[in-house]
Design an enzyme around this catalytic site. Structure first.
Site, PDB file in Angstrom:
ATOM      1  CB  SER A  71      31.915 -81.290  51.027  1.00 49.73           C
ATOM      2  OG  SER A  71      31.869 -79.968  51.468  1.00 49.73           O
ATOM      3  CE  LYS A  88      29.314 -78.740  50.113  1.00 42.37           C
ATOM      4  NZ  LYS A  88      30.562 -78.061  49.753  1.00 42.37           N
ATOM      5  CE1 TYR A  94      26.609 -77.080  52.823  1.00 41.52           C
ATOM      6  CE2 TYR A  94      27.528 -75.840  54.655  1.00 41.52           C
ATOM      7  CZ  TYR A  94      27.690 -76.518  53.465  1.00 41.52           C
ATOM      8  OH  TYR A  94      28.950 -76.636  52.920  1.00 41.52           O
ATOM      9  CE1 TYR A  97      33.901 -78.558  47.116  1.00 38.30           C
ATOM     10  CE2 TYR A  97      35.817 -79.583  48.113  1.00 38.30           C
ATOM     11  CZ  TYR A  97      34.464 -79.347  48.095  1.00 38.30           C
ATOM     12  OH  TYR A  97      33.670 -79.903  49.042  1.00 38.30           O
ATOM     13  CB  VAL A 154      36.922 -79.944  55.161  1.00 39.17           C
ATOM     14  CG1 VAL A 154      37.166 -79.021  54.003  1.00 39.17           C
ATOM     15  CG2 VAL A 154      35.608 -79.650  55.853  1.00 39.17           C
TER      16      VAL A 154
END
Ligand code: GLN
Length: 305
Positions: free
Chosen positions: A61, A64, A188, A236, A254
């Site tokens: 991530s 992103k 993705y 998050y 992760v």
């Protein structure tokens, strides 16, 4: 700085609780949790590192951030019609708010929001072209053409990513997915499977450091906004805790990587594969906390140049 990083790596290596490696992506479950690396690329051009800072890991991530920069580069503020800018207070792969909020994900760093940014930079291109664009961006930010995608990790996630497929289908049902679920998911998962070492990631993160002599991949205003989103949403439902403990914008993955930005000062990458209850690197977070405490660097403190 070098002494500090050496000390942080020593503390990390002897820590009894290293967290839990992600197992829902089978390829990631194979990673040795005993590894720890840290690297700092300062705005005056120095690079310091300690531990396993040259070992490539799956950035997951953290990608992103690069995807958001690409999507904003392509459509500008129109992106915000399709994705919000608020923390979700929920786990990275939650579907809970998507129904209530008509398929507009809370922010670009949860999975649903990242699927929208991927769909945005993919639009009008083939997945291969779009991933080429992403790699070009990351390689030029890091000034390193050897950065690549780990195909086995991408395939492993595509084969098991039912949760992400359901998020993508839900987005499609709300009309918030243009390129098609399979294409977006394929792109993705490859984007998440980019591999970098701490050194490469710290160098790539310099485009967010906000100094006039840093690589000019994004405008000053965009840099500030990406940093703001990293601070509020980058970890998050652990974002508030990271802001409280570290006080720097950060983005986790992760794979156990964290990219943090000390505006005007440095880009910092840390990696340890074991995760905490929020899915963020456990030792990585602890290392960043120690780093911020010892340097005094925080966006909430007075600048000391
Ligand atoms: N590829 C991972 C997923 O979509 C990324 C999640 C993460 O790093 N938090 O589940």
């Amino acid at each position: 700085m070098q002494d500090l990083l050496t000390e942080i790596a020593e503390v990390a290596k002897t820590s009894p609780d290293k967290g839990q490696v992600a197992t829902y992506i089978p390829e990631l479950a194979k990673i040795d949790p005993e590894q720890f690396g840290i690297c700092v690329a300062t705005s005056d051009g120095n690079v310091y590192s300690a531990g396993d800072a040259e070992t490539p890991f799956s950035i997951q991530s953290v990608s992103k951030v690069f995807a958001l920069a690409l999507a904003l580069g392509k459509v500008g503020d129109q992106l915000w019609r399709r994705v919000g800018r608020e923390p979700s207070g929920l786990s990275f792969d939650s579907i809970l708010l998507l129904e209530r909020e008509n398929g507009v994900p809370r922010n670009p760093f949860i999975n649903a929001g990242a699927l929208v940014t991927t769909d945005t930079y993919l639009s009008g291109y083939s997945p291969k072209e779009a991933l080429g664009e992403l790699l070009r961006f990351v390689r030029s930010a890091a000034d390193d053409d050897s950065i690549h995608i780990n195909e086995a990790v991408a395939r492993s996630e595509i084969a098991t990513g039912h949760r992400n497929f359901s998020l993508a289908h839900y987005l499609a049902s709300c009309g918030n997915m243009n390129a098609g679920v399979d294409k977006v998911l394929g792109t993705y998962c490859h984007q998440c499977a980019v591999e970098m070492s701490c050194r490469q990631l710290a160098l790539a993160g310099r485009f967010l450091v906000e100094r006039d002599d840093m690589p000019g991949l994004v405008s000053k205003e965009r840099r500030r906004r990406i940093n703001a989103l990293m601070m509020t949403c980058g970890h998050y439902d652990g974002s508030g805790d990271f802001a409280f403990r570290v006080g720097l914008p950060g983005k986790s993955g992760v794979g156990g990587g964290i990219l943090a930005i000390a505006p005007g000062r440095a880009s910092i990458a840390v990696w340890s594969p074991g995760l905490n209850q929020y899915g963020n690197s456990k030792l990585g977070t602890e290392a960043m906390e120690m780093f911020a405490q010892k340097t005094g660097w925080s966006v909430f403190g007075a600048p000391q140049f």
